[in-house]
Design an enzyme around this catalytic site. Structure first.
Site, mmCIF file in Angstrom:
data_model
loop_
_atom_site.group_PDB
_atom_site.id
_atom_site.type_symbol
_atom_site.label_atom_id
_atom_site.label_comp_id
_atom_site.label_asym_id
_atom_site.label_seq_id
_atom_site.Cartn_x
_atom_site.Cartn_y
_atom_site.Cartn_z
ATOM 1 N N SER A 82 46.826 45.866 32.833
ATOM 2 C CA SER A 82 46.886 45.158 34.118
ATOM 3 C C SER A 82 45.485 45.011 34.701
ATOM 4 C CB SER A 82 47.764 45.936 35.099
ATOM 5 O OG SER A 82 47.068 47.102 35.498
ATOM 6 N N LYS A 83 45.411 44.174 35.718
ATOM 7 C CA LYS A 83 44.132 43.969 36.398
ATOM 8 C C LYS A 83 43.611 45.305 36.927
ATOM 9 C CE LYS A 83 43.186 42.177 40.734
ATOM 10 N NZ LYS A 83 42.021 42.988 41.002
ATOM 11 N N ARG A 84 44.542 46.140 37.396
ATOM 12 C CA ARG A 84 44.128 47.444 37.933
ATOM 13 C C ARG A 84 43.447 48.311 36.871
ATOM 14 N NH1 ARG A 84 48.839 49.677 39.268
ATOM 15 N NH2 ARG A 84 49.823 47.634 39.453
#
Ligand code: GLU
Length: 510
Positions: A266-268
């Protein structure tokens, strides 16, 4: 398969930055289309107006262009199958949904959000903690299956809000053939009665994707694995509309996983681990938050797509470096793995380094010139032409060229004094003073002449050249890196060399 007719689509929702999983889906579609001399279509799936983000559509197109995988048909370059934005196709969906109601495959549902909430509470049990709108509950709800014909007509004629839901079969299995996974079957009664047409008259993704794939004559529907659970609904819709022979062939691409393999990347994860997850920088217009992209981090587009293609695919020979043309030649959907592919940023940088090493100056020079410019250095192209080939081995990212090249254009600002100071003394200081005098007499400033002068001066003053070469390098470059030091000196010229030696003496004598 008649190659001529292949039509594939990349169908993103314009909701934000383009995740590398999305770019890989686009890339695999593109490679397949090009291999079969077909068309690669970009369709913007913007039916969910609440998630629409201005600028996201153009950003997606920019990313595909940067990767070198521009669509053949898109909202700006329409073919014969437009419109290419679902929001502009709105009118056609309602009639299709109503057609299914007439045939008995779908029904009107009038339940308010409160009634739906109540249903979830009422039918909740230990065995079934999240009850769904399905064959077990539908007759207890407010819809055209449970209400009388008159009641339904009354509700419709008084404009009461409704949605249209698919009526999933109570028995049996739904099968689909996936080009990667083989036969996949789903138990029909485990799938809920998905909404097809929303109260605002907009279709949901499920209805729109089938209607559009049909009317745009899509022959192969390739998408991420996260859409596999929706596939039985889509297969049924193809059947219910009576279009089964025209149904596209399916393939669901494996997920791109976090570096440790624990779940979807994910972007996180990128923020946490310090690597990009989006193709290009994305500035969120609502929050003002800027998320870094591969492009701006210093990736070459060819390296980026090469790396992406090998995340979940290979040609079976162990070969890792592919040009786009080679990928088109070699690519087959069947060789895509079923399992998820772990993302490894170090490996991504390795691909980029390989591509930097094998790219010629013509390609690299304008990119590097631009990066240097953004870092306040206006670099002369003639010098760049000389120094790129001798420094590129050391660069994983285009941005690494800033550190590797800037001393060719400006005096080093950060000098690794600690690397010199412990072994610095009066004698070395006088060696460099003498060296300046000797250098002043060099008529032809070439690497060979500088080296000859340096070595002769060292011998004369009883130094091993190796002992004075490190301080010399640090004076010119700032640190223990860079190509051959006499080569550097010849490129920066006599004046800069002498000035930097003098500055070095002053600094080390302090
Ligand atoms: N709109 C879906 C997405 O955002 C497309 C899924 C599909 O290709 O069917 O990924």
């Amino acid at each position: 398969m008649s190659s001529q007719n292949v039509r594939v689509r990349f169908a993103p929702s314009p909701t934000g930055g383009l995740h590398l999983g999305g770019v890989r889906t686009a890339l695999f579609n593109y490679l397949f289309a090009k291999k079969h001399h077909g068309s690669f279509v970009l369709r913007i799936e913007d039916t969910d107006q609440t998630r629409f983000v201005p600028g996201a559509e153009q950003y997606i197109i920019d990313c595909l262009n940067w990767c070198g995988i521009a669509p053949d048909e898109d909202p700006h370059r329409p073919g014969n199958y437009g419109p290419y934005r679902q929001s502009e196709r709105k009118e056609m969906y309602r009639a299709y949904a109503e057609q299914l109601v007439e045939k008995g495959y779908a029904y009107y549902a009038f339940d308010t959000p409160e009634e739906l909430e109540k249903m979830r509470e009422q039918f909740k049990s230990e065995k079934n903690p999240s009850p769904q709108y399905n064959h077990e509950t539908r007759l207890k709800m407010s819809n055209s299956l449970s209400l009388s014909k008159e009641e339904v007509e009354k509700k419709l004629s008084t404009n009461q809000a409704f949605v249209i839901r698919i009526k999933m079969p109570e028995h049996g299995e739904i099968h689909l053939h996936d080009m990667i996974r083989g036969d996949v079957s789903f138990q029909a009664n485990l799938v809920d009665d998905k909404v097809l047409l929303k109260a605002d008259g907009m279709p949901t993704y499920h209805l729109a994707v089938v209607v559009d794939d049909h009317s745009m004559e899509i022959t192969h529907a390739f998408r991420g694995e996260e859409w596999l659970p929706s596939a039985p609904v889509h297969v049924l819709l193809w059947e219910y509309f009576g279009w089964k022979e025209k149904m596209p062939k399916w393939a669901h691409f494996p997920l791109i996983l976090k570096p440790d393999g624990q779940g979807k990347l994910s972007k996180r994860d990128g923020d946490r681990l310090g690597f990009p997850v989006f193709a290009m920088d994305w500035l969120d217009p609502k929050s003002g938050e800027m998320t870094k992209g591969f492009k701006e981090m210093g990736f070459l587009p060819n390296a980026f797509i090469n790396m992406l293609a090998l995340l979940g695919w290979n040609d079976g020979t162990g070969k890792e470096i592919f040009t786009k043309e080679e990928l088109i030649q070699q690519f087959t959907i069947e060789r895509i793995h079923k399992g998820g592919a772990k993302f490894d940023f170090e490996k991504a940088k390795w691909y980029n380094q390989e591509w930097i090493k094998s790219s010629d100056n013509e390609l690299l020079l304008p990119l590097i010139k631009n990066i240097l410019h953004n870092n306040g250095i206006d670099a002369d192209s003639k010098i760049l032409n000389k120094v790129i080939p001798i420094t590129k081995e050391r660069c994983h990212l285009l941005n690494d060229f800033v550190a590797q090249l800037k001393y060719f254009f400006i005096d080093p600002t950060e000098i690794d004094v600690d690397a010199v100071k412990p072994k610095w003394d009066e004698n070395k200081s006088s060696f460099f003073h003498t060296l300046i005098q000797e250098m002043n007499n060099i008529p032809n400033w070439t690497a060979e002449e500088v080296e000859k002068c340096f070595k002769e001066t060292a011998t004369k003053l009883q130094f091993k050249p190796g002992d004075v070469q490190l301080p010399f390098r640090i004076m010119l470059v700032g640190g223990k890196f860079g190509p051959a030091v006499f080569e550097i000196s010849s490129i920066i010229g006599k004046n800069s060399t002498i000035r930097r030696i003098q500055q070095g003496i002053d600094l080390f004598n302090k």
